[in-house]
Design an enzyme around this catalytic site. Sequence first.
Site, PDB file in Angstrom:
ATOM      1  CG  HIS A  57      -0.780  -4.748   5.351  1.00  0.00           C
ATOM      2  ND1 HIS A  57      -1.812  -3.946   5.649  1.00  0.00           N
ATOM      3  CD2 HIS A  57       0.363  -4.572   6.061  1.00  0.00           C
ATOM      4  CE1 HIS A  57      -1.277  -2.801   6.154  1.00  0.00           C
ATOM      5  NE2 HIS A  57       0.132  -3.137   6.643  1.00  0.00           N
ATOM      6  CG  HIS A 102       3.269  -4.497   8.285  1.00  0.00           C
ATOM      7  ND1 HIS A 102       3.342  -3.248   7.339  1.00  0.00           N
ATOM      8  CD2 HIS A 102       4.394  -5.165   8.325  1.00  0.00           C
ATOM      9  CE1 HIS A 102       4.419  -3.438   6.810  1.00  0.00           C
ATOM     10  NE2 HIS A 102       5.036  -4.570   7.057  1.00  0.00           N
ATOM     11  CG  ASP A 136       0.381  -1.075  11.969  1.00  0.00           C
ATOM     12  OD1 ASP A 136       0.932  -1.832  11.395  1.00  0.00           O
ATOM     13  OD2 ASP A 136       0.069   0.237  11.294  1.00  0.00           O
ATOM     14  CG  HIS A 137      -2.740  -2.878   9.468  1.00  0.00           C
ATOM     15  ND1 HIS A 137      -3.799  -2.085   8.735  1.00  0.00           N
ATOM     16  CD2 HIS A 137      -1.693  -2.065   9.349  1.00  0.00           C
ATOM     17  CE1 HIS A 137      -3.153  -0.769   8.135  1.00  0.00           C
ATOM     18  NE2 HIS A 137      -2.007  -0.840   8.809  1.00  0.00           N
ATOM     19  CG  HIS A 162       2.592  -1.890   2.621  1.00  0.00           C
ATOM     20  ND1 HIS A 162       3.220  -0.572   2.967  1.00  0.00           N
ATOM     21  CD2 HIS A 162       2.405  -2.188   3.754  1.00  0.00           C
ATOM     22  CE1 HIS A 162       3.351  -0.368   4.321  1.00  0.00           C
ATOM     23  NE2 HIS A 162       2.909  -1.329   4.784  1.00  0.00           N
ATOM     24  CG  ASP A 186      -0.787   0.468   5.642  1.00  0.00           C
ATOM     25  OD1 ASP A 186      -1.726   1.096   6.048  1.00  0.00           O
ATOM     26  OD2 ASP A 186       0.253   0.143   6.700  1.00  0.00           O
ATOM     27  CG  HIS A 198      -2.095   4.186   8.473  1.00  0.00           C
ATOM     28  ND1 HIS A 198      -0.876   4.351   8.170  1.00  0.00           N
ATOM     29  CD2 HIS A 198      -2.389   2.659   8.850  1.00  0.00           C
ATOM     30  CE1 HIS A 198      -0.350   3.174   8.378  1.00  0.00           C
ATOM     31  NE2 HIS A 198      -0.928   2.230   8.854  1.00  0.00           N
TER      32      HIS A 198
END
Length: 310
Positions: A63, A65, A67-68, A140, A211, A269
Amino acid sequence: MQLHFLGTGAGMPSKERNTSALMVKLLDEIGEMWLFDCGEATQHQILHSSLKPRKVTKIFITHLHGDHIFGLPGFLSSRSFQGGDEPLTIFGPAGLQQWVEQTFTLSKTHLTYPLQFVEVQEGVIYEDAHFTVRAGELRHVVPCFGYRIEQKDLPGELLMEKVQALGVPKGPLLGQFKKGNDVELENGTIIKATDVVASPKKGFTLTILGDTKYCEEAVLLAEHADIVIHEATFDGDTVGLAANYGHSTNVEAAMVASRANVKFLLLNHLSARFLPHDLPIFLAQAQEIFPQTVLTSDQMVFTWSNDELL
């Protein structure tokens, strides 16, 4: 197959854990490496390993976000500097291609290799002679996918004792058996491949979940997998908080693994709220539900061999 965890933290980097990134090493199987998510500083984490970015042929993003994905432009650029010239395919949700291309346009970045994007939808997103990759949407706060990697059955081993007992000479005839072809000897005897080749060996199944809050979709993607990698941002005492943020707890991850009848569960995670002294209790909570649970950390490497996680 090896799993090399480059980032096992959640949200933002901490001193103990970088943001999400996992390298799946398929060097023995197909001579490739596949990267799953690419959080900030993923390429820095690679510098502390023996991993070669030019060997990465596919990147799967769960996805959008930060942090990914915030490490993706840097990784792709460095792959050029390090001599990578083989094509690379990126699989990910809608919008990923636009973000990467806009970043490269504004920064005047030029790649020395072809880059292809595949916009992920539910179902089979990749298949070749060795693997099938399926995607499923999770739950998510933004569109997020999990990936199920299924290795196709491997050819059975040639049973040399039987071959020798039947008088088959060494040479090209042995190769015919491995291809599944029957062979006729000089004396006219026909030997069937099925008589000298063991039954095909079942390939492995690996499920990598992005997530997600606890959901049926995760169970379906994980069903009967050998290894499931599941986020565990929160613990069993913060179930409500986890759901509010579209995340799972260690206990919920264990419930998914138990319901899906998997062999091993790897938790990653983790929130930075969990300090090293908290982790034994964190792991024990999950193992009460699913004993074959392992807690991952950055630079941890696992090998899957002969149906065992080493």
